[in-house]
Design an enzyme around this catalytic site. Structure first.
Site, short mmCIF file in Angstrom:
data_model
loop_
_atom_site.label_atom_id
_atom_site.label_comp_id
_atom_site.label_asym_id
_atom_site.label_seq_id
_atom_site.Cartn_x
_atom_site.Cartn_y
_atom_site.Cartn_z
N SER A 184 0.67 -1.24 -0.01
CA SER A 184 0.00 0.09 0.16
C SER A 184 0.93 1.38 0.27
CB SER A 184 -1.01 0.07 1.22
OG SER A 184 -0.12 -0.11 2.47
N HIS A 212 -5.27 -3.05 -3.13
CA HIS A 212 -4.94 -2.24 -4.09
C HIS A 212 -4.80 -2.79 -5.33
CE1 HIS A 212 -4.08 1.00 -1.22
NE2 HIS A 212 -3.64 -0.14 -0.33
N LYS A 249 -11.87 1.31 -1.99
CA LYS A 249 -10.75 1.96 -2.92
C LYS A 249 -11.17 1.85 -4.62
CE LYS A 249 -7.51 1.28 0.79
NZ LYS A 249 -6.93 0.27 1.44
C1 LIG Z 1 -6.94 0.19 2.92
C2 LIG Z 1 -6.26 -1.29 3.34
C3 LIG Z 1 -7.03 -1.94 4.28
C4 LIG Z 1 -8.17 -1.46 5.13
O1 LIG Z 1 -9.24 -1.70 4.26
P1 LIG Z 1 -10.36 -0.43 4.76
O2 LIG Z 1 -11.60 -0.90 4.10
O3 LIG Z 1 -10.07 0.67 4.45
O4 LIG Z 1 -10.50 -0.57 6.29
C5 LIG Z 1 -6.44 -3.31 4.40
N1 LIG Z 1 -5.55 -3.75 3.43
C6 LIG Z 1 -4.83 -2.83 2.52
C7 LIG Z 1 -3.45 -3.71 2.07
C8 LIG Z 1 -5.19 -1.70 2.65
O5 LIG Z 1 -4.35 -0.85 1.72
#
Ligand SMILES: *Cc1c(COP(=O)(O)O)cnc(C)c1O
Length: 402
Positions: A184, A212, A249
């Site tokens: 990330s 991602h 995302k």
């Molecule tokens: C953003 C993210 C999460 C958390 O997800 P949310 O729905 O924002 O709580 C978990 N793992 C990774 C790799 C992330 O980038």
């Protein structure tokens, strides 16, 4: 001092430490939808720091579906999934996610953080062993810690070390390898084939968090697994039993899901406390997400455009000799080293109308403060060029001098 004064004093000592190290975080106030030009703290800025990679968070079809969901189901889900909060829309979305990822079943969670903590704490206990990449997302690290399993972290993508660690670890309990699919903060991609081979060799199971990759990688947006399968690998649920991805995302709504075998999903429904003891996400979110998933699958041009932007940016950044990490994805990191330098670069870009947040410890390891740039299919080529010109004017020294 009274109890309250002692309490307040201890809080203030902690806070002072944060700000002395230039690590204090501030929340900005967004006053517009999430999109490439945002109104934030009263300023109109061109943003390169949202995870809305495909430009779906503010898409009219997704918004219309959300409204339809509100009309059909109301605002709140009113109960947990195991009581009366589990709607037909949740169920339909789970089936679509299972089909999309080629898994038997999928289970929705209110957030990715909760999904990761819940899954690891449910599947592992103190007799088990978990192996994680050092740069894994905080939610995976926390889940590993909360599970009570013997917890080992291997240097970033160092497969030799992982292999040796597992060789020396002994065979007791369940052994699980856990990795981000796309990292990330660095944007690079896990060596999936090698990870799965090592897991096979040591009779371990693998969990991938594709937060991602999902939506962005693969011809249909199926994520890292779909991309890997395009080059001939078969990564079904026997090979990679625990797949997790988020919906807030690239998918543009909210929540997360875990996909895998019937036994895996049923185990989570029966035993995963962070799944059981929480109110279901509003059904309207599921309705909107179903619509968004259609756009993810059917509008491959969004992924194409994203790739084109990343290539254009990387080419321009190389010409400027920017200290860029080696990432093929929509997450690009300009490495600056100290928090002061990252904050100064972010502030200078903001002066030029461009919003890029400085990422500092503890989100990233000490000494690796950076600008984390994220691209979206909603950006235009001209906006990518605007970013490059602004970065050129910053005159960032090369990485070696950082
Ligand atoms: C953003 C993210 C999460 C958390 O997800 P949310 O729905 O924002 O709580 C978990 N793992 C990774 C790799 C992330 O980038």
């Amino acid at each position: 001092m009274s109890g309250h004064q002692i309490f307040e004093h201890s809080l203030n000592v902690r806070l002072q430490g944060r700000s002395e190290q230039q690590l204090q975080r501030k929340r900005r106030q967004l006053q517009s939808p999430q999109q490439v030009t945002v109104l934030i703290d009263g300023k109109c800025l061109l943003s390169f720091c949202s995870n809305d990679y495909l430009g779906l968070a503010n898409h009219p079809d997704v918004i219309a579906a959300f409204k339809r969901g509100l009309d059909d189901y109301g605002a709140g889900s009113g109960a947990s999934h195991l009581v009366t909060g589990h709607s037909a829309a949740h169920s339909a979305l789970e089936e679509e996610l299972a089909a999309f990822t080629g898994r038997s079943r999928a289970l929705l969670f209110g957030s990715g953080y909760i999904a990761n903590v819940g899954v690891l704490a449910t599947l592992l206990n103190d007799k088990d062993q978990v192996f994680q990449d050092k740069l894994n997302h905080a939610s995976l690290l926390d889940g590993g810690l909360f599970s009570g399993a013997n917890f080992r972290r291997y240097p970033h993508k160092d497969m030799k070390r992982l292999d040796t660690m597992m060789e020396n670890a002994g065979a007791e309990g369940l052994r699980m390898i856990v990795s981000d699919g796309v990292f990330s903060m660095d944007g690079d991609v896990a060596p999936l084939g090698q990870l799965l081979d090592i897991a096979d060799r040591h009779r371990a199971v693998t969990m991938i968090d594709d937060a991602h990759g999902f939506g962005c990688l693969g011809k249909n947006g199926g994520g890292l697994l779909e991309a890997a399968q395009e080059s001939g690998a078969i990564i079904d649920e026997t090979r990679l039993p625990v797949l997790m991805a988020t919906l807030g995302k690239a998918v543009g709504t909210a929540g997360a899901f875990v996909a895998g075998s019937d036994a895996l999903i049923e185990t989570l429904i029966q035993f995963c406390r962070p799944y059981i003891y929480t109110t279901a996400m509003p059904a309207a979110v599921a309705v909107a997400t179903r619509q968004s998933l259609q756009l993810v699958k059917n509008e491959g041009w969004r992924r194409e455009l994203l790739r084109t932007h990343v290539q254009r940016f990387r080419k321009g950044a190389a010409e400027l000799k920017l200290p860029l990490l080696d990432s093929p994805t929509q997450i690009q990191a300009v490495m600056l080293g100290t928090p002061e330098r990252a904050l100064a670069a972010s502030a200078a870009l903001e002066q030029k109308g461009i919003l890029v947040t400085a990422i500092r410890p503890p989100t990233v390891p000490p000494g690796s403060s950076r600008l984390r740039l994220t691209f979206s299919a909603a950006h235009s080529e001209q906006q990518v060029d605007q970013l490059l010109s602004a970065l050129a004017e910053l005159k960032l020294p090369p990485l070696a001098a950082a």
